[in-house]
Motif scaffolding. Structure first.
Motif, PDB file in Angstrom:
ATOM      1  N   SER A   5      34.822  31.416  34.272  1.00 26.23           N
ATOM      2  CA  SER A   5      35.436  32.248  33.246  1.00 26.23           C
ATOM      3  C   SER A   5      36.622  33.035  33.798  1.00 26.23           C
ATOM      4  O   SER A   5      37.624  33.226  33.101  1.00 26.23           O
ATOM      5  N   ARG A  21      40.633  32.091  32.537  1.00 22.05           N
ATOM      6  CA  ARG A  21      41.524  33.098  31.963  1.00 22.05           C
ATOM      7  C   ARG A  21      42.802  33.272  32.779  1.00 22.05           C
ATOM      8  O   ARG A  21      43.840  33.613  32.236  1.00 22.05           O
ATOM      9  N   ASP A  61      32.430  29.616  26.211  1.00 23.84           N
ATOM     10  CA  ASP A  61      32.622  30.367  27.439  1.00 23.84           C
ATOM     11  C   ASP A  61      31.254  30.481  28.113  1.00 23.84           C
ATOM     12  O   ASP A  61      30.329  31.066  27.542  1.00 23.84           O
ATOM     13  N   ARG A 110      30.233  43.535  27.690  1.00 25.65           N
ATOM     14  CA  ARG A 110      31.675  43.277  27.634  1.00 25.65           C
ATOM     15  C   ARG A 110      31.986  42.137  26.664  1.00 25.65           C
ATOM     16  O   ARG A 110      33.009  41.457  26.798  1.00 25.65           O
ATOM     17  N   SER A 111      31.122  41.932  25.688  1.00 28.09           N
ATOM     18  CA  SER A 111      31.269  40.791  24.788  1.00 28.09           C
ATOM     19  C   SER A 111      32.595  40.827  24.026  1.00 28.09           C
ATOM     20  O   SER A 111      33.235  39.784  23.825  1.00 28.09           O
ATOM     21  N   LEU A 141      35.444  39.890  26.418  1.00 31.13           N
ATOM     22  CA  LEU A 141      35.343  38.478  26.782  1.00 31.13           C
ATOM     23  C   LEU A 141      35.807  37.583  25.642  1.00 31.13           C
ATOM     24  O   LEU A 141      36.552  36.625  25.860  1.00 31.13           O
ATOM     25  N   VAL A 179      39.065  42.619  31.556  1.00 27.64           N
ATOM     26  CA  VAL A 179      38.128  41.695  30.911  1.00 27.64           C
ATOM     27  C   VAL A 179      36.737  41.788  31.525  1.00 27.64           C
ATOM     28  O   VAL A 179      35.739  41.917  30.812  1.00 27.64           O
ATOM     29  N   PHE A 180      36.671  41.749  32.856  1.00 24.93           N
ATOM     30  CA  PHE A 180      35.369  41.689  33.520  1.00 24.93           C
ATOM     31  C   PHE A 180      34.909  43.034  34.092  1.00 24.93           C
ATOM     32  O   PHE A 180      33.795  43.130  34.601  1.00 24.93           O
TER      33      PHE A 180
END
Length: 306
Positions: free
Chosen positions: A16, A20, A87, A94-95, A98, A126-127
């Motif tokens: 993932s 990205r 994904d 963090r849905s 993401l 993002v993460f």
């Protein structure tokens, strides 16, 4: 737990991150495999396997992106990311980040960033990696990474639409759209399209430009209504699905081979753009790929006979 087991547990996260940064399924998979080879060859065990592997896949992805950008600048026509069905990494906390970051629109915005800005944005925004981890991953100081993150966020925020449809609204509108499309319903299609809707395709210079460059609700509605019935008559199937977290579809020929994909950009209760990926090099991970020229030719002949 063995090294192989540790790696497999973290593989969804690593893919993932790489996807990205790269916008390519095949390149992301290659980056993850190279990460495994480096990890397997490391004589000592890292304190944090997650931090170590995330840093390695990030550095590999940055290097790949730097060379890929040169190719993308020379790319024939529009460049779109490779369509992603699902994904593999899930994190309830963090849905939202993401889901948003994997959309075609977001990935195209990320293309505007430098490789370092893109990597920092992905890891941080993002993460949710801390700046010490981000700095270690990209080989820059924490202060430099904070500056990179600010610049990246500014670029991303400037390019985002001001109001986005919620997920349920998008799904309902997309269902109505595909019903109207399969039925060749011009009026039903027109009322779902924005006045300045456009159809844009990525064929990589090797595929037919099926509907690309057509814009305006009336023009697009008429084209779509004329396309669906003859495509169905030659055995074609339009398989509605989610691609890159957005409503979309996979077009298949009579033998189930992939012809192309669509993703729908939805905003303000209307479809703003229909993005098509026809480049066969970007479709292989979805299954056997059809000869798009043959399918388009058969569709045109079926339309003329009607």
């Amino acid at each position: 737990m063995t090294r192989a087991e540790e790696f497999e547990e973290l593989r969804p996260l690593l893919f993932s991150i790489a996807y990205r940064i790269l916008g390519s399924v095949s390149e992301a998979e290659d980056a993850v495999q190279e990460t495994w080879l480096r990890y397997a060859a490391t004589p000592t065990s890292p304190v944090s396997v997650k931090a170590y592997l995330s840093a390695v896949v990030t550095r590999i992805s940055i290097d790949v992106l730097r060379s890929a950008r040169v190719r993308r600048e020379q790319y024939a026509g529009e460049w779109f990311p490779e369509p992603l069905l699902t994904d593999p990494y899930q994190d309830p906390e963090r849905s939202a980040e993401l889901a948003d970051s994997v959309s075609t629109a977001a990935l195209l915005l990320l293309e505007r960033l430098s490789p370092l800005e893109r990597a920092v944005f992905v890891l941080r925004e993002v993460f949710g990696f801390g700046f010490p981890e981000v700095a270690s991953a990209v080989g820059r100081s924490e202060a430099a990474c904070r500056q990179l993150a600010v610049r990246a966020r500014r670029h991303m925020d400037a390019g985002r639409p001001r109001f986005e449809a919620d997920r349920r609204e998008r799904e309902e509108l997309a269902a109505r759209f595909f019903d109207a499309f399969r039925g060749g319903d011009v009026d039903g299609l027109r009322e779902l399209l924005a006045a300045d809707v456009s159809m844009v395709s990525d064929g990589g210079g090797t595929s037919p430009q099926w509907g690309t460059g057509v814009s305006g609700a009336g023009n697009v509605a008429r084209l779509l209504a004329a396309l669906a019935p003859p495509f169905a008559r030659i055995g074609g199937v339009v398989e509605s699905c989610e691609l890159n977290g957005q409503p979309g579809a996979i077009f298949r020929d009579r033998d189930g081979r992939v012809v192309n994909t669509w993703t729908l950009d939805i905003l303000g209760g209307r479809i703003q753009a229909i993005r098509t990926v026809l480049n066969p090099d970007k479709l292989g991970h979805l299954g056997p790929v059809a000869d798009a020229w043959t399918v388009v030719g058969e569709t045109i002949r079926a339309r003329r006979r009607s």
